[in-house]
Design a protein around this motif. Structure first.
Motif, PDB file in Angstrom:
ATOM      1  N   LEU A  76      33.466  28.214  39.388  1.00  0.00           N
ATOM      2  CA  LEU A  76      34.566  28.975  39.980  1.00  0.00           C
ATOM      3  C   LEU A  76      35.445  29.587  38.900  1.00  0.00           C
ATOM      4  O   LEU A  76      35.885  30.732  39.027  1.00  0.00           O
ATOM      5  N   SER A  77      35.691  28.853  37.849  1.00  0.00           N
ATOM      6  CA  SER A  77      36.514  29.361  36.755  1.00  0.00           C
ATOM      7  C   SER A  77      35.851  30.578  36.112  1.00  0.00           C
ATOM      8  O   SER A  77      36.508  31.576  35.819  1.00  0.00           O
ATOM      9  N   GLU A 131      38.592  43.660  37.495  1.00  0.00           N
ATOM     10  CA  GLU A 131      39.828  44.269  37.989  1.00  0.00           C
ATOM     11  C   GLU A 131      40.557  45.023  36.874  1.00  0.00           C
ATOM     12  O   GLU A 131      41.085  46.111  37.110  1.00  0.00           O
ATOM     13  N   ARG A 132      40.591  44.453  35.667  1.00  0.00           N
ATOM     14  CA  ARG A 132      41.238  45.144  34.545  1.00  0.00           C
ATOM     15  C   ARG A 132      40.515  46.458  34.229  1.00  0.00           C
ATOM     16  O   ARG A 132      41.154  47.483  33.977  1.00  0.00           O
ATOM     17  N   ARG A 151      37.255  34.472  36.031  1.00  0.00           N
ATOM     18  CA  ARG A 151      37.410  35.257  34.800  1.00  0.00           C
ATOM     19  C   ARG A 151      36.643  36.576  34.889  1.00  0.00           C
ATOM     20  O   ARG A 151      37.135  37.618  34.472  1.00  0.00           O
ATOM     21  N   ARG A 152      35.452  36.536  35.463  1.00  0.00           N
ATOM     22  CA  ARG A 152      34.677  37.775  35.622  1.00  0.00           C
ATOM     23  C   ARG A 152      35.368  38.739  36.572  1.00  0.00           C
ATOM     24  O   ARG A 152      35.443  39.936  36.309  1.00  0.00           O
TER      25      ARG A 152
END
Length: 91
Positions: free
Chosen positions: A23-24, A34-35, A28-29
């Motif tokens: 999940l972490s 999104e960025r 992060r992906r």
């Protein structure tokens, strides 16, 4: 019997740790995507259409930032941190 319970406890703990790790990495992906999307939209001069944007801006201008964040969350389904950041960008 005690060894079996200890073994099962270890298996459960390792399973939970593995799920958290996956999940972490997924979080992060998603944040990285999104960025990148934000950068592309900015480069193209596009902005995200926010439902009730005018009303949210009015609240910000009147110094009612908390109400603006609450309205943003209601209109978009964003979490608290995301809503605060978005309202800060608007103000």
């Amino acid at each position: 019997m005690d060894i079996a319970i200890l073994f099962l406890t270890c298996v459960v703990i390792l399973g939970v740790a593995s799920i958290r790790n996956h999940l972490s990495r997924a979080d992060r992906r998603a944040a990285r995507v999104e960025r990148k999307l934000d950068a592309v939209m900015e480069h193209l001069g596009l902005r995200e259409e926010i439902p009730g944007r005018d009303e949210i801006l009015d609240l910000v201008r009147r110094g009612k930032k908390i109400q603006a964040i609450k309205l943003y969350r209601e209109n978009t389904g964003a979490d608290l941190v995301e809503a605060k950041q978005a309202v800060d960008r608007l103000g």
